[in-house]
Structures are given as C-alpha cells and as structure tokens.
Design a protein around this motif. Structure first.
Motif, PDB file in Angstrom:
ATOM      1  N   ALA A  15       0.817  -1.213   0.000  1.00  0.00           N
ATOM      2  CA  ALA A  15       0.000   0.000   0.000  1.00  0.00           C
ATOM      3  C   ALA A  15       0.849   1.260   0.000  1.00  0.00           C
ATOM      4  CB  ALA A  15      -0.922  -0.014   1.224  1.00  0.00           C
ATOM      5  N   TYR A  16       2.063   1.166   0.533  1.00  0.00           N
ATOM      6  CA  TYR A  16       2.881   2.381   0.685  1.00  0.00           C
ATOM      7  C   TYR A  16       4.227   2.279  -0.008  1.00  0.00           C
ATOM      8  CZ  TYR A  16      -0.610   3.069   4.305  1.00  0.00           C
ATOM      9  OH  TYR A  16      -1.800   3.191   4.986  1.00  0.00           O
ATOM     10  N   GLY A  17       4.337   1.451  -1.028  1.00  0.00           N
ATOM     11  CA  GLY A  17       5.596   1.381  -1.759  1.00  0.00           C
ATOM     12  C   GLY A  17       5.816   0.027  -2.389  1.00  0.00           C
ATOM     13  N   SER A  18       6.859  -0.051  -3.206  1.00  0.00           N
ATOM     14  CA  SER A  18       7.242  -1.293  -3.874  1.00  0.00           C
ATOM     15  C   SER A  18       8.570  -1.782  -3.307  1.00  0.00           C
ATOM     16  CB  SER A  18       7.351  -1.082  -5.382  1.00  0.00           C
ATOM     17  OG  SER A  18       8.327  -0.094  -5.669  1.00  0.00           O
ATOM     18  N   VAL A  19       8.826  -3.097  -3.473  1.00  0.00           N
ATOM     19  CA  VAL A  19      10.045  -3.698  -2.931  1.00  0.00           C
ATOM     20  C   VAL A  19      10.788  -4.398  -4.062  1.00  0.00           C
ATOM     21  CG1 VAL A  19      11.007  -5.275  -1.220  1.00  0.00           C
ATOM     22  CG2 VAL A  19       8.888  -4.046  -0.710  1.00  0.00           C
ATOM     23  N   LYS A  39      12.840  -1.142  -0.115  1.00  0.00           N
ATOM     24  CA  LYS A  39      11.469  -0.646  -0.221  1.00  0.00           C
ATOM     25  C   LYS A  39      11.512   0.822  -0.628  1.00  0.00           C
ATOM     26  CE  LYS A  39       7.071  -0.656   2.267  1.00  0.00           C
ATOM     27  NZ  LYS A  39       6.387  -1.079   3.520  1.00  0.00           N
ATOM     28  N   THR A  40      10.802   1.155  -1.696  1.00  0.00           N
ATOM     29  CA  THR A  40      10.815   2.507  -2.246  1.00  0.00           C
ATOM     30  C   THR A  40       9.419   3.109  -2.170  1.00  0.00           C
ATOM     31  OG1 THR A  40      12.564   1.858  -3.798  1.00  0.00           O
ATOM     32  CG2 THR A  40      11.382   3.902  -4.264  1.00  0.00           C
ATOM     33  N   ALA A  41       9.340   4.327  -1.654  1.00  0.00           N
ATOM     34  CA  ALA A  41       8.055   5.025  -1.525  1.00  0.00           C
ATOM     35  C   ALA A  41       8.165   6.411  -2.145  1.00  0.00           C
ATOM     36  CB  ALA A  41       7.650   5.139  -0.061  1.00  0.00           C
ATOM     37  N   GLU A  42       7.059   6.868  -2.699  1.00  0.00           N
ATOM     38  CA  GLU A  42       7.022   8.213  -3.273  1.00  0.00           C
ATOM     39  C   GLU A  42       6.759   9.236  -2.171  1.00  0.00           C
ATOM     40  OE1 GLU A  42       4.061   7.991  -6.298  1.00  0.00           O
ATOM     41  OE2 GLU A  42       5.256   6.698  -7.607  1.00  0.00           O
ATOM     42  N   GLY A  82      12.639  11.222 -12.671  1.00  0.00           N
ATOM     43  CA  GLY A  82      13.199  12.400 -12.021  1.00  0.00           C
ATOM     44  C   GLY A  82      12.469  12.830 -10.767  1.00  0.00           C
ATOM     45  N   PHE A  83      11.518  12.040 -10.300  1.00  0.00           N
ATOM     46  CA  PHE A  83      10.774  12.378  -9.083  1.00  0.00           C
ATOM     47  C   PHE A  83      11.499  11.829  -7.854  1.00  0.00           C
ATOM     48  CE2 PHE A  83       7.601  12.326 -12.472  1.00  0.00           C
ATOM     49  CZ  PHE A  83       6.964  13.541 -12.267  1.00  0.00           C
ATOM     50  N   ARG A  84      11.406  12.605  -6.771  1.00  0.00           N
ATOM     51  CA  ARG A  84      12.077  12.220  -5.548  1.00  0.00           C
ATOM     52  C   ARG A  84      11.369  11.014  -4.905  1.00  0.00           C
ATOM     53  NH1 ARG A  84      15.490  15.196  -2.572  1.00  0.00           N
ATOM     54  NH2 ARG A  84      14.814  17.072  -3.715  1.00  0.00           N
ATOM     55  N   VAL A  85      12.165  10.046  -4.459  1.00  0.00           N
ATOM     56  CA  VAL A  85      11.649   8.867  -3.767  1.00  0.00           C
ATOM     57  C   VAL A  85      12.493   8.632  -2.519  1.00  0.00           C
ATOM     58  CG1 VAL A  85      10.709   7.757  -5.828  1.00  0.00           C
ATOM     59  CG2 VAL A  85      13.084   7.322  -5.163  1.00  0.00           C
ATOM     60  N   TYR A  86      11.953   7.803  -1.635  1.00  0.00           N
ATOM     61  CA  TYR A  86      12.641   7.467  -0.384  1.00  0.00           C
ATOM     62  C   TYR A  86      12.761   5.952  -0.284  1.00  0.00           C
ATOM     63  CZ  TYR A  86      11.603  12.315   0.689  1.00  0.00           C
ATOM     64  OH  TYR A  86      11.523  13.683   0.628  1.00  0.00           O
TER      65      TYR A  86
END
Length: 339
Positions: A15-19, A39-42, A82-86
């Motif tokens: 629900a809050y990101g992909s792995v 794990k990467t989230a926008e 080019g969008f920031r991710v965490y």
C-alpha cells in the motif's frame, strides 16, 4: 559515498511502496549484505515509510521482526522520471512471503507441525510489538516473510506502514472502505471503531492460521460488499470441523466477539489460553500407584531373617600356595664410563 547496486528483480508492491531485490556491486560498508530488499516510496507515502522505519528501529535485534540495514534513516533518491523517492534497506527473505510460500504446497495447505512453528514465531513477534505499545494493524500472509534456516524455516513480521499505537485512531479510516488494514483479516471492532487495539492482531492471526490449515483465504465465500455487515454483526470465518480439536479451540479464541476474551500473545505462548496448540512448556506427568482399600484389616508385619549362604567351593583338595622370590635387579647407572 553511496554503495553501487544492481537491480535483480521486482519482489512486490504494498500500500505504501514497492520492494525490489538489489545486489551490492561495491560495498564500502562491510555491514551491508550481498543482497538486500529495498522498499521505495514516493513523496506522498513518506510519512508511512518514516513511521515504519522508526518502529523497526525500536524493534532492532528482535528475531521475529524483519531487520533494517544502516542507521535507520531513509535514503533519498530519484526515480527514472526524475521524481524524488525514499528508500529503506531491509534483509532479504529468500523464501518469499508466507502467501507465496504456501503456493509450493498441495492445495496451499501446510503441514501441521510447520503451522504450529509458524504460529509460535508470529506470537513471539507480536509480543515484541505489543510490548512497545504498538499494534501491527495489517497482519496477513503477504506481510510475513519466510527465511530458510538450515533444514527448516523462520518467519518474521514485516510492513509496519499501517501500525499504530494502542488506542490510536487510524487515519486509514474511510467511510467507503471501513477497515484499518486488509479487509478479510480485520476484526469486527476495527470495522465499528477503527481504534487500534492489541486484540485486533490476534483476530488477524486466527485468519492466518485458518488459511495455513485450509489453504483458502478467509471469507472467500462472501462478497466484498457483504464483508463489513458480517463483521459488524460479530460473525467470524467458518472453522471446518475437520481441523484438529486444539486448532479449533485456538481459532475460536482468536475469533471471540469480545476482544478481552482473546487474551494476549503472551498468554497464547504460555499456553494459558488454549493448551496443546501454542506449544506450552513440557509438563512431566507422574502416575501414582492406586491406593489400597482402607477397609482391609492390617496384619502385624513379620520379620523373616534369611541367613546368608556359605561360600561355595569347587570339589577337590586345596593346593598349597607357592611363594616365588625374585631377586632384585641392580639399579641402572646414569654415569658414563670414561676411558
């Protein structure tokens, strides 16, 4: 300097990101593994990922909780657009999630010994989570990771993005979708109030145990629109009569309408809720001899003395012993003769 990584494969999306599974080509930090799950989230999911990593930092070292690498801070990066991710770097579960792991068994049914082992491991993880004052709120097979360990497997709880403190109202609440976590694993009280309580996780555990036994997702016979009304009436997933007696009692306790009657994860581990299923400590049973009837007249005891038997000898005359005297040898000299 950021370590150089190589993308290996996509592992899943929550629900809050992909792995993703990544391989470290160049590791400046020896603490980093060869492979890791990232794990990467926008940006819009930053708060959930930040909450998750903060909870995991408090659960560092717990064997039944997935562990993070690094200093428990999110890494900033940019995606291909080019969008920031965490990003959050975690240990990699080579056997996948419990949900995918069950697919390798016939009819998705796990052996009973494995079910009890996995249940014990989940309870151990819940004890650690609840002791900190948190509720997982989204316990399900997709969020349980399987790690190969010698000839067996270990289970760890992951994905704390929906977790809340005990008594906290979930901001995941929605009028059109009245569930804190995944609907088919949610408890009746989560539909009514949306307040996070520890007993919510025990209901979800019951749904997971039921699925490991039957291989079928709970409420599979109910349409989604009818799930919330069924839960609001206090209904629970159907427990097959073919299940072992101790397993049925375990599930009935997990599915108690009154959350207080479910007990706690610690109670289950100690065997205080359902004995026999949750692997309580072994107990030594001592069988006492039956008592003699008391109406029998007691006779005075008689002491019988049996004299010892005389020593037995072989027939024939006894030959006199002969003493043989051996002359002493002169001590060996330690001196060397000199010419």
């Amino acid at each position: 300097m950021q370590p150089k990584t190589e993308f290996v494969k996509f592992l899943g999306k929550g629900a809050y990101g992909s792995v993703d599974l990544v391989k470290y080509i160049k590791r400046d930090d020896n603490a980093l593994p060869l492979y890791a799950a990232v794990k990467t989230a926008e940006c819009e999911d930053y708060n959930s990922l930040e909450r998750e990593i903060q909870i995991l930092s408090k659960l560092e070292g717990c064997r039944r909780i997935v562990q993070c690498y690094g200093n428990y801070t999110l890494e900033e990066d940019f995606d291909v657009g080019g969008f920031r991710v965490y990003k959050m770097v975690m240990e990699y579960a080579a056997a996948g999630s419990l949900f995918s792991f069950m697919d390798s068994y016939k009819d998705r049914k796990l052996p009973e010994t494995m079910i009890k082992d996995f249940t014990r491991m989940i309870l151990q993880g819940l004890v650690s989570v609840h002791r900190l004052g948190y509720v997982h709120c989204d316990l399900k097979p997709d969020n349980l990771l399987v790690f190969p360990c010698r000839q067996s497997y270990e289970l760890k709880i992951s994905d704390f993005g929906s977790s809340r403190k005990v008594g906290e109202y979930s901001d995941c609440w929605d009028v059109d979708l009245p569930f804190v976590g995944t609907p088919v694993y949610m408890s009746p009280e989560s539909v009514r109030s949306g307040v996070a309580e520890k007993a919510l996780d025990l209901w979800s555990l019951g749904c997971i145990v039921l699925e490991m036994y039957t291989g079928v997702i709970p409420w599979s016979e109910v349409e989604f629109e009818g799930l919330a009304p069924a839960l609001s009436k206090g209904k629970a997933p159907e427990i097959p009569k073919s299940l072992p007696c101790d397993a049925r009692k375990f599930l009935e306790t997990c599915f108690s309408r009154n959350p207080k009657e479910r007990g706690s994860a610690s109670d289950f581990l100690r065997g205080e809720v359902v004995s026999g299923f949750s692997l309580p400590p072994l107990k030594l049973k001592i069988k006492l001899a039956p008592e003699k009837p008391t109406n029998v007249s007691k006779k005075p005891l008689k002491l019988k003395i049996i004299p010892p038997k005389p020593p037995q000898f072989k027939k024939g005359g006894i030959k006199p012993l002969k003493l043989k005297i051996m002359p002493l040898k002169p001590p060996a000299s330690s001196f060397v003769s000199v010419q």
